[in-house]
Enzyme design. Structure first.
Site, mmCIF file in Angstrom:
data_model
loop_
_atom_site.group_PDB
_atom_site.id
_atom_site.type_symbol
_atom_site.label_atom_id
_atom_site.label_comp_id
_atom_site.label_asym_id
_atom_site.label_seq_id
_atom_site.Cartn_x
_atom_site.Cartn_y
_atom_site.Cartn_z
ATOM 1 N N ARG A 61 -12.202 -16.432 -2.580
ATOM 2 C CA ARG A 61 -11.559 -15.496 -3.508
ATOM 3 C C ARG A 61 -11.622 -15.998 -4.946
ATOM 4 O O ARG A 61 -11.802 -15.238 -5.883
ATOM 5 C CB ARG A 61 -10.097 -15.286 -3.077
ATOM 6 C CG ARG A 61 -9.387 -14.195 -3.856
ATOM 7 C CD ARG A 61 -7.917 -14.095 -3.487
ATOM 8 N NE ARG A 61 -7.685 -13.944 -2.065
ATOM 9 C CZ ARG A 61 -7.764 -12.782 -1.416
ATOM 10 N NH1 ARG A 61 -8.059 -11.685 -2.067
ATOM 11 N NH2 ARG A 61 -7.553 -12.742 -0.119
ATOM 12 N N ASN A 103 -1.277 -0.632 -10.306
ATOM 13 C CA ASN A 103 -1.932 -0.112 -9.101
ATOM 14 C C ASN A 103 -1.266 1.191 -8.707
ATOM 15 O O ASN A 103 -0.093 1.416 -9.022
ATOM 16 C CB ASN A 103 -1.770 -1.136 -7.960
ATOM 17 C CG ASN A 103 -2.403 -0.661 -6.658
ATOM 18 O OD1 ASN A 103 -3.543 -0.181 -6.650
ATOM 19 N ND2 ASN A 103 -1.675 -0.777 -5.560
ATOM 20 N N HIS A 105 -0.366 3.436 -5.216
ATOM 21 C CA HIS A 105 -0.282 3.295 -3.757
ATOM 22 C C HIS A 105 0.220 4.620 -3.171
ATOM 23 O O HIS A 105 1.173 5.210 -3.716
ATOM 24 C CB HIS A 105 0.676 2.148 -3.397
ATOM 25 C CG HIS A 105 0.806 1.971 -1.920
ATOM 26 N ND1 HIS A 105 -0.173 1.360 -1.159
ATOM 27 C CD2 HIS A 105 1.772 2.355 -1.054
ATOM 28 C CE1 HIS A 105 0.204 1.367 0.108
ATOM 29 N NE2 HIS A 105 1.373 1.962 0.208
ATOM 30 N N GLU A 170 -1.139 11.469 -7.465
ATOM 31 C CA GLU A 170 -1.659 10.227 -8.069
ATOM 32 C C GLU A 170 -2.539 10.540 -9.275
ATOM 33 O O GLU A 170 -2.503 9.828 -10.277
ATOM 34 C CB GLU A 170 -2.527 9.454 -7.062
ATOM 35 C CG GLU A 170 -1.793 8.829 -5.912
ATOM 36 C CD GLU A 170 -2.708 7.918 -5.104
ATOM 37 O OE1 GLU A 170 -3.700 8.435 -4.536
ATOM 38 O OE2 GLU A 170 -2.424 6.711 -5.028
HETATM 39 C C1 GRF Z 1 -5.653 6.013 -3.263
HETATM 40 O O1 GRF Z 1 -4.928 6.889 -2.430
HETATM 41 C C2 GRF Z 1 -4.777 4.880 -3.735
HETATM 42 O O2 GRF Z 1 -3.432 5.149 -3.673
HETATM 43 C C3 GRF Z 1 -5.092 3.762 -2.795
HETATM 44 O O3 GRF Z 1 -6.430 3.929 -2.447
HETATM 45 C C4 GRF Z 1 -6.792 5.297 -2.568
HETATM 46 C C5 GRF Z 1 -8.063 5.322 -3.368
HETATM 47 O O4 GRF Z 1 -8.635 6.590 -3.454
HETATM 48 N N1 GRF Z 1 -4.787 2.497 -3.421
HETATM 49 P P1 GRF Z 1 -9.796 6.875 -4.492
HETATM 50 O O5 GRF Z 1 -10.912 5.876 -4.242
HETATM 51 O O6 GRF Z 1 -9.234 6.757 -5.877
HETATM 52 O O7 GRF Z 1 -10.250 8.271 -4.195
#
Ligand code: GRF
Length: 199
Positions: A61, A103, A105, A170
């Site tokens: 990593r 981030n 989620h 999102e």
């Molecule tokens: C999203 O739902 C996000 O919350 C999670 O991974 C997914 C990514 O989707 N962390 P995308 O690649 O942006 O379509």
């Protein structure tokens, strides 16, 4: 922007940049750890530099993170947005961007951290779930919460339909928080994040 896959959240950020609503934030690099990921094409199509650093090309990593850190430093990156980035970042990476890595989620954290959050929500039987934009710490989806949006769970939902409705939220929330982060208005005091009032 760090991404790993489909890149629909990256697309929402690129669209916000194109229509002027992301400013003062500016996307200077889309960095992806998976060769051939659609996220790379989305960035290029929007005229943003796309760079692939394959984590599989490093023995550990630390090496992978150092390569990313070098790429970010070369471009003068000030903040990092994880838009579907599926690798855990260690304290070594994060210390370079204190309170500057966010981030999204697909659940109302602290419920359902980790993988397959919409499926976890369905299996648990909750009636409301949603998405969370949070600062990243060295845990898995454990950092201070910046913003959340709720989504109802419908009787006939499967993980796919639920995730699609969460993603619609999102796609609005992540650009809005990214813009606010860039204005310097996000104040993080312990686990409490508030927004400095305008003016
Ligand atoms: C999203 O739902 C996000 O919350 C999670 O991974 C997914 C990514 O989707 N962390 P995308 O690649 O942006 O379509």
């Amino acid at each position: 922007m760090l991404a790993s896959g489909r890149g629909s959240n990256l697309q929402a950020l690129l669209d916000a940049q194109a229509d002027g609503t992301l400013a003062p934030a500016e996307i200077v690099l889309a960095l992806c750890n998976r060769p051939g990921a659609p996220a790379l094409d989305r960035a290029r199509a929007a005229g943003v530099e796309a760079l692939c650093i394959d984590h599989q090309g490093f023995p550990d990593r630390r090496g992978f993170e150092d390569a990313m850190l070098a790429a970010l430093a070369e471009r003068g990156v000030e903040a990092v947005v994880l838009a579907g980035f599926m690798r855990i970042l260690s304290g070594h990476f994060l210390q370079n961007f204190p309170a500057r890595v966010i981030n999204t989620h697909p659940s109302l954290l602290p419920a359902f951290p980790g993988l397959d959050a919409p499926a976890q929500a369905l299996a648990h039987g909750v009636k409301v779930t949603g998405c969370t934009v949070h600062f990243v710490d060295a845990g898995v989806d454990t950092g201070p919460i910046i913003a959340q949006a709720s989504v109802p769970v419908l009787d006939d939902d499967d993980a796919g339909s639920l995730h699609r409705r969460i993603q619609a939220q999102e796609h609005a929330l992540l650009p809005e928080v990214t813009r606010t982060l860039a204005t310097g208005a996000l104040l993080c005091e312990g686990r409490r994040v508030r927004r400095r009032p305008p003016g």
